[in-house]
Write an enzyme that holds these catalytic residues in place. Structure first.
Site, PDB file in Angstrom:
ATOM      1  N   GLU A 164       8.570   6.407  15.889  1.00 16.88           N
ATOM      2  CA  GLU A 164       8.618   6.002  14.590  1.00 16.88           C
ATOM      3  C   GLU A 164       9.927   6.433  14.085  1.00 16.88           C
ATOM      4  OE1 GLU A 164       6.558   6.497  10.076  1.00 16.88           O
ATOM      5  OE2 GLU A 164       6.259   7.942  11.693  1.00 16.88           O
ATOM      6  N   HIS A 165      10.375   7.488  14.028  1.00 15.55           N
ATOM      7  CA  HIS A 165      11.598   8.395  13.839  1.00 15.55           C
ATOM      8  C   HIS A 165      12.152   8.794  15.107  1.00 15.55           C
ATOM      9  CE1 HIS A 165       9.056   8.951  10.339  1.00 15.55           C
ATOM     10  NE2 HIS A 165       9.996   8.157   9.530  1.00 15.55           N
ATOM     11  N   HIS A 214       1.380 -40.191  21.239  1.00 18.96           N
ATOM     12  CA  HIS A 214       2.728 -39.400  20.913  1.00 18.96           C
ATOM     13  C   HIS A 214       3.808 -40.494  21.013  1.00 18.96           C
ATOM     14  CE1 HIS A 214       0.543 -35.860  20.714  1.00 18.96           C
ATOM     15  NE2 HIS A 214       1.409 -35.068  20.397  1.00 18.96           N
ATOM     16  N   GLU A 240       2.416 -35.905  29.790  1.00 18.90           N
ATOM     17  CA  GLU A 240       1.440 -34.795  29.250  1.00 18.90           C
ATOM     18  C   GLU A 240       0.121 -35.424  29.034  1.00 18.90           C
ATOM     19  OE1 GLU A 240       2.913 -32.703  26.084  1.00 18.90           O
ATOM     20  OE2 GLU A 240       4.364 -31.393  26.976  1.00 18.90           O
ATOM     21  N   ASP A 261      13.878   9.063   4.643  1.00 18.39           N
ATOM     22  CA  ASP A 261      12.630   9.120   3.917  1.00 18.39           C
ATOM     23  C   ASP A 261      13.127   8.962   2.576  1.00 18.39           C
ATOM     24  OD1 ASP A 261      10.909   9.751   5.885  1.00 18.39           O
ATOM     25  OD2 ASP A 261      10.849  11.789   5.684  1.00 18.39           O
ATOM     26  N   TYR A 267       0.785  -1.108   0.077  1.00 21.99           N
ATOM     27  CA  TYR A 267       0.041  -0.094   0.111  1.00 21.99           C
ATOM     28  C   TYR A 267       0.916   1.278   0.047  1.00 21.99           C
ATOM     29  CZ  TYR A 267      -3.621   3.239   0.963  1.00 21.99           C
ATOM     30  OH  TYR A 267      -4.537   4.541   0.886  1.00 21.99           O
ATOM     31  N   GLN A 286     -10.098   0.095   2.479  1.00 19.22           N
ATOM     32  CA  GLN A 286     -10.705  -0.765   1.225  1.00 19.22           C
ATOM     33  C   GLN A 286      -9.616  -1.528   0.636  1.00 19.22           C
ATOM     34  OE1 GLN A 286     -11.351   2.329   1.727  1.00 19.22           O
ATOM     35  NE2 GLN A 286     -11.410   3.462  -0.118  1.00 19.22           N
ATOM     36  N   THR A 338       2.619   9.883  10.796  1.00 24.08           N
ATOM     37  CA  THR A 338       4.157  10.088  10.876  1.00 24.08           C
ATOM     38  C   THR A 338       4.301  10.667  12.182  1.00 24.08           C
ATOM     39  OG1 THR A 338       6.402  10.549  10.076  1.00 24.08           O
ATOM     40  CG2 THR A 338       4.520  12.008   9.437  1.00 24.08           C
ATOM     41  N   ASN A 354      -2.787   6.349   7.056  1.00 24.77           N
ATOM     42  CA  ASN A 354      -3.441   7.139   7.839  1.00 24.77           C
ATOM     43  C   ASN A 354      -4.014   6.134   9.153  1.00 24.77           C
ATOM     44  OD1 ASN A 354      -5.845   6.060   6.928  1.00 24.77           O
ATOM     45  ND2 ASN A 354      -6.434   7.950   6.113  1.00 24.77           N
ATOM     46  N   HIS A 367       3.610  16.470   6.719  1.00 23.93           N
ATOM     47  CA  HIS A 367       3.046  15.346   6.108  1.00 23.93           C
ATOM     48  C   HIS A 367       1.743  15.428   6.243  1.00 23.93           C
ATOM     49  CE1 HIS A 367       6.051  12.347   4.785  1.00 23.93           C
ATOM     50  NE2 HIS A 367       6.853  12.828   5.704  1.00 23.93           N
ATOM     51  N   GLN A 407       8.559  16.685   9.451  1.00 24.36           N
ATOM     52  CA  GLN A 407       7.645  15.647   9.685  1.00 24.36           C
ATOM     53  C   GLN A 407       6.283  16.301   9.752  1.00 24.36           C
ATOM     54  OE1 GLN A 407       8.486  12.485   9.103  1.00 24.36           O
ATOM     55  NE2 GLN A 407      10.230  13.433   8.233  1.00 24.36           N
TER      56      GLN A 407
END
Length: 457
Positions: free
Chosen positions: A352-353, A445, A440, A386, A145, A209, A261, A238, A286, A283
């Protein structure tokens, strides 16, 4: 415990960059997480309710739902979201040569870093005839995406596609929002970047979507070409995109919840106010909901940065957007007693940064545990990451860097364990297997091992 934030008194043109003073306090991790700036504009529950409706509509109504969302959210009429190959070819042919050169350099550096990330196959001999291996296998198909909205992100095409190619993924689809001004197709620079990387399966689908279409697939019930479901979905977006990724996790793999961001800067008195302010602005441009946070033990630096923000925001292109982001509840300066407390605040925030602008910045950077990416010193701004550092800019946000990683080659790989024992090697551990299976209360087994050593087994 309640923490008060001293709100700068705003004027119509002022940057209301709030101050949170943690000096003189000994705070737990939970208290630090409550104290740092965070967005208050929308609750996760609100976003989840809307995104769940979108996902359900795509699953139930397929292309009809996608067309409806394209009209409602993007203002375009859409028969089918697949971008014609001719549009990709034309976009690349029309690409500004300077932009193409920049993309090629970005691709080259990202590819070198990605190629070096692929982990080695591990073969561990555990005795004669006993070998356990770990192989790394690429997933078959991924959906990438690339956001649209207020800016154009061909760099995100690079950041998504290059590690997928380095991992050896054979089927790659890309989605980006349709743009009314470009005839309902994604921005031509996005298309050109895809073409430059050899990606020809591109869809004009935006938001939650797109994530739903990739996760569940869309069947063509009226002769349309279907969108095949993917194994992994990656890419920033977003709050709705990040929420959609969270909701489909388990149906597909995701990279991280890469939402709106954010930048945090850990700085001391040695930092240059003009650089700090410029990076906070970089930043903030953005998105009005972008987060810009300064953590410092120097009130003098904080005051100087505020002055620089007033000066630089007035001359930057996206003044209104930047001022709104810097004045929001998600942004501000956090005053601390010393760098030890500053490191603790940064780990609690899990940016994030994270930029480190301190004396001996490399040493301070090694003390940070939680960050999507760390930028060290005056000449490693987030802008470098970036575009052209070679690192990846698809990174975890909203504190999720405490437990998740940025996009990398292993996002598109599966670790497959291979067990290869011969008869003698199995017999060496057979009594242990029987003992554990009995402990067990799973005797079948043990029986599955015993039968191999009976007469004629």
């Amino acid at each position: 415990m309640t923490f008060s934030a001293e709100q700068t008194s705003p004027t119509s043109d002022a940057v209301a960059f709030r101050s949170i003073d943690l000096r003189g306090r000994t705070l737990t991790l939970a208290e630090l997480r409550a104290a740092v700036p965070r967005a208050q504009h929308q609750t996760v529950a609100d976003a989840e309710a809307k995104v769940m409706d979108i996902i359900s509509a795509v699953r139930d109504s397929g292309f009809e739902a996608l067309a409806g969302f394209a009209k409602a959210f993007d203002g375009v009429e859409q028969a089918h979201p697949r971008v014609p190959e001719s549009a990709l070819t034309e976009a690349l042919a029309s690409l500004d040569p300077a932009v193409r050169a920049a993309l090629e350099e970005s691709i080259n550096r990202a590819r070198q870093f990605a190629d070096a990330q692929r982990p080695a196959v591990v073969d561990v001999p555990l005795g004669d005839g006993a070998v356990v291996s770990q192989n790394w296998v690429p997933v078959a198909r991924v959906g990438l995406y690339v956001p649209g909205g207020l800016a154009v992100y061909p760099s995100s095409v690079v950041m998504n596609v290059v590690p997928a190619l380095a991992a050896g993924v054979s089927s790659i689809a890309l989605a980006s929002p349709p743009q009314k001004e470009f005839g309902g197709l994604p921005h031509p620079t996005i298309l050109a970047a895809a073409a430059l990387l050899g990606i020809d399966e591109v869809y004009a689908i935006g938001g939650a979507q797109a994530i739903a279409a990739f996760a569940y697939g869309v069947q063509g019930d009226r002769g349309e070409a279907p969108i095949l479901p993917v194994d992994v979905v990656t890419g920033p977006g977003n709050i709705f995109v990040a929420t959609a990724k969270r909701l489909v996790k388990g149906v597909v793999g995701i990279d991280s919840e890469a939402g709106t961001t954010e930048i945090a800067i850990l700085a001391d008195a040695s930092a240059k106010p003009a650089l700090v302010a410029a990076d906070l602005i970089s930043q903030a441009e953005h998105d009005p909901k972008a987060a810009s946070v300064l953590v410092t033990d120097s009130p003098e630096l904080a005051a100087a940065v505020q002055e620089e923000l007033e000066r630089q925001v007035a001359t930057t292109k996206h003044t209104v957007r930047v001022r709104e982001a810097l004045s929001g509840s998600q942004s501000g300066v956090v005053l601390v007693d010393n760098l030890d407390q500053g490191v603790a605040v940064c780990d609690a925030y899990a940016a994030e940064h994270l930029e480190v602008m301190t004396a001996d910045a490399p040493a301070v950077a090694t003390r940070i545990r939680n960050a999507g990416a760390i930028f060290v010193g005056d000449y490693s701004p987030v802008s470098l990451g970036d575009y052209c550092a070679g690192s990846n800019h698809v990174l975890p946000t909203s504190g999720t860097a405490a437990f998740s990683s940025g996009l990398n080659v292993t996002t598109f790989l599966k670790a497959v364990q291979v067990i290869n024992y011969n008869r003698d090697a199995l017999q060496q551990v057979s009594t242990h297997i029987v003992s554990l299976s009995d402990a067990e209360d799973l005797p079948g087994h043990g029986d599955a091992v015993k039968i191999r050593f009976r007469t004629g087994g």
